[in-house]
Design an enzyme around this catalytic site. Structure first.
Site, mmCIF file in Angstrom:
data_model
loop_
_atom_site.group_PDB
_atom_site.id
_atom_site.type_symbol
_atom_site.label_atom_id
_atom_site.label_comp_id
_atom_site.label_asym_id
_atom_site.label_seq_id
_atom_site.Cartn_x
_atom_site.Cartn_y
_atom_site.Cartn_z
ATOM 1 N N GLU A 264 -20.270 12.905 7.178
ATOM 2 C CA GLU A 264 -21.561 12.429 6.580
ATOM 3 C C GLU A 264 -22.304 11.596 7.717
ATOM 4 O O GLU A 264 -23.421 11.930 7.723
ATOM 5 C CB GLU A 264 -21.654 11.644 5.402
ATOM 6 C CG GLU A 264 -20.838 12.223 4.162
ATOM 7 C CD GLU A 264 -21.352 13.674 3.653
ATOM 8 O OE1 GLU A 264 -22.483 13.958 3.915
ATOM 9 O OE2 GLU A 264 -20.665 14.542 3.127
ATOM 10 N N HIS A 267 -24.279 14.335 9.749
ATOM 11 C CA HIS A 267 -25.453 14.425 9.056
ATOM 12 C C HIS A 267 -26.406 13.329 9.421
ATOM 13 O O HIS A 267 -27.595 13.877 9.832
ATOM 14 C CB HIS A 267 -25.539 14.601 7.657
ATOM 15 C CG HIS A 267 -24.631 15.975 7.259
ATOM 16 N ND1 HIS A 267 -25.380 17.179 7.310
ATOM 17 C CD2 HIS A 267 -23.908 16.273 6.366
ATOM 18 C CE1 HIS A 267 -24.499 18.200 6.831
ATOM 19 N NE2 HIS A 267 -23.443 17.659 6.292
ATOM 20 N N GLU A 293 -25.105 21.332 8.957
ATOM 21 C CA GLU A 293 -23.663 21.615 8.797
ATOM 22 C C GLU A 293 -22.837 21.639 10.167
ATOM 23 O O GLU A 293 -21.764 21.432 10.227
ATOM 24 C CB GLU A 293 -23.572 22.735 7.722
ATOM 25 C CG GLU A 293 -22.180 22.531 7.090
ATOM 26 C CD GLU A 293 -22.158 21.430 6.133
ATOM 27 O OE1 GLU A 293 -23.131 20.813 5.682
ATOM 28 O OE2 GLU A 293 -20.957 20.871 5.863
HETATM 29 ZN ZN ZN Z 1 -22.100 18.364 4.991
#
Ligand code: ZN
Length: 498
Positions: A264, A267, A293
């Site tokens: 995370e 991201h 991603e």
């Molecule tokens: Zn992801």
């Protein structure tokens, strides 16, 4: 009005939209982290109300006027690209008749609720009529939006603009045959990682402290973010100075939180490092699901499950881990966190078999949207494909066709982004190695040269560049699965000694 005045009015209108967007996002974060049970219903209604307001602004006559007056005329690149984004959203939504749009939104929320129950009961028949309608709507919408070659392209475009069935049908079989070959070699190897050792009781506090230290090394900006508990972990961007991450702790399996947080945060770094000049415009976000991603997977797998990372961070790990790990050798530990084993549940899959899970879903949803298969045949087709691709057959629909929420929410065309992100990540890594000594950076414990490279090449642009433009500008080529295949081959040759 002069051009400057119109531009100013347009930016103000975007600001107003953005105020709704920010409020909705913050409420969504709250709904998934903090809200007391009894507050959910009213809060969901508020989200519905604000979303409707935002939607109205995105398809209003006023936005159409701005598009007509400013498109192709502004000398400001940010305004020009914002206009194109607004136009795309406008056209996309206007093409769907309002009654159909409303019916669909209701069907989505109903579909998710029914799916939840159907999954718990492993009862596909219960969910089938809803899924049939969701597929029908998506076919209809795709035909409204239009496409050149394959109807599924129109849906792919929503998540990964520029990528088509033609591309995927060239690339996926190549990846699949290489992975199958690797899988066979792994299955005949005498190396058998002992994963039991990973299930040692590891208190939440230690897991959290360890993860925070890793986040600090990654360069996650705590003044522009926070970490909270949730059930299904996610990253969420309230605005570019408020990028939050969440996680779930399993005291019997630290991998969930530690690797989840690294994922995370991958991201989050993307969003935190977007150029602040884009704030308040529709360009202030990651450019696509696939590129997003690529960032999370790069940090989670290419770095987090990397041998050098554990060689140089094992002491840090032991500092926070229970004393049981004192007796676990680095080799045993490294092999265990990289065990390859075909399994039913996508989100629990290892690095090697993960793309095969995606291909099962891609093949099925492409056939559904093209009308080549029927929804009622999905459970059987799913199980057959799992057996063909992964060599295992689910015993119930809960661990088969009902496991993911995506189709229940009407998200068709989304799954391929996971595999694309993985391929992009390998391509970026290959390019990064030309100027960054990744192993040395990992050993130093200060990952800023990697973060800086990502920011310069990818993060800063937000949506100013389309995904395949970023890929081309950075690597000088289009989608190429060879780098991922090479990365996985080298990695598992070393672990499984073949
Ligand atoms: Zn992801």
């Amino acid at each position: 009005m002069s051009l400057e005045q119109t531009e100013k009015a347009f930016l103000d209108y975007l600001k107003e939209q953005n105020a709704y967007r920010e409020a909705i996002t913050l409420i969504q974060w709250d709904l998934r982290t903090k809200v007391p049970k009894k507050g959910v219903e009213q809060r969901s209604e508020v989200v519905g109300y604000l979303s409707q307001k935002l939607h109205q602004m995105q398809v209003s006559d006023k936005i159409k006027e701005f598009i007509d007056e400013l498109k192709g005329k502004s000398t400001n690149e940010i305004i020009e690209k914002s206009i194109l984004e607004c136009e795309e959203t406008y056209e996309k939504n206007r093409k769907i008749p309002e009654t159909e749009f409303k019916e669909y939104v209701m069907l989505q929320s109903k579909g998710e609720a029914v799916w939840q129950e159907a999954r718990d009961k492993a009862d596909f028949a219960m969910f089938q009529p809803y899924l049939e309608k969701l597929v029908e709507y998506n076919k209809k919408f795709a035909s409204y939006w239009g496409y050149k070659e394959n109807i599924y392209d129109a849906l792919l475009h929503n998540y990964e603009p520029g990528v088509t069935v033609k591309t995927l049908d060239e690339v996926f079989p190549k990846v699949r045959s290489s992975l199958s070959e690797l899988l066979q070699k792994i299955e005949t190897s005498s190396i058998r990682p002992n994963t039991e050792l990973l299930h040692t009781h590891f208190p939440k506090k230690g897991q959290k402290d360890l993860s925070i230290e890793i986040l600090n090394r990654m360069g996650y900006d705590w003044d522009a973010g926070r970490l909270d508990d949730t059930i299904h972990p996610f990253e969420i961007t309230v605005n570019l100075n408020d990028v939050r991450i969440t996680t779930r702790y399993d005291e019997q399996d630290f991998r969930m939180a530690v690797f989840g947080i690294i994922h995370e945060a991958g991201h989050a770094l993307y969003e935190q490092n977007i150029d602040k000049k884009l704030e308040g415009t529709p360009l202030a976000s990651g450019t696509s699901m696939g590129i997003h991603e690529s960032q999370s997977l790069f940090w989670e797998n290419f770095l987090g499950r990397n041998k050098i990372f554990w060689e140089s961070h094992y002491d840090l790990f032991k500092k926070y881990a229970p004393s049981h790990f004192e007796n676990v050798s680095l080799t045993d530990f490294y092999q265990a966190v990289n065990e390859v084993k075909p399994s039913f549940i996508r989100i629990e899959a290892d690095e090697l078999t993960y793309p095969l899970h995606i291909m099962v879903r891609y093949e099925l949803e492409k056939a559904l949207i093209n009308g080549e298969i029927e929804v009622r045949d999905l459970p059987q087709l799913w199980n057959e494909k799992m057996e063909e691709y992964l060599g295992i057959k689910p015993q119930s629909d809960r661990e088969g066709v009902l496991q993911d929420i995506h189709w229940a929410g009407g998200d068709f065309g989304y799954f391929p982004s996971y595999a694309l992100g993985y391929m992009y990540a390998a391509q970026f890594e290959h390019k990064m190695l030309e100027t960054v000594n990744i192993d040395q950076v990992i050993r130093s414990g200060d990952f800023s040269p990697i973060r800086q490279w990502m920011t310069n090449n990818i993060h800063q642009y937000g949506k100013m560049k389309k995904p395949l433009d970023i890929l081309n500008d950075v690597t000088g080529e289009g989608l190429n699965p060879d780098y991922l295949i090479r990365y996985l081959t080298t990695k598992y040759q070393d672990i499984y000694q073949f």
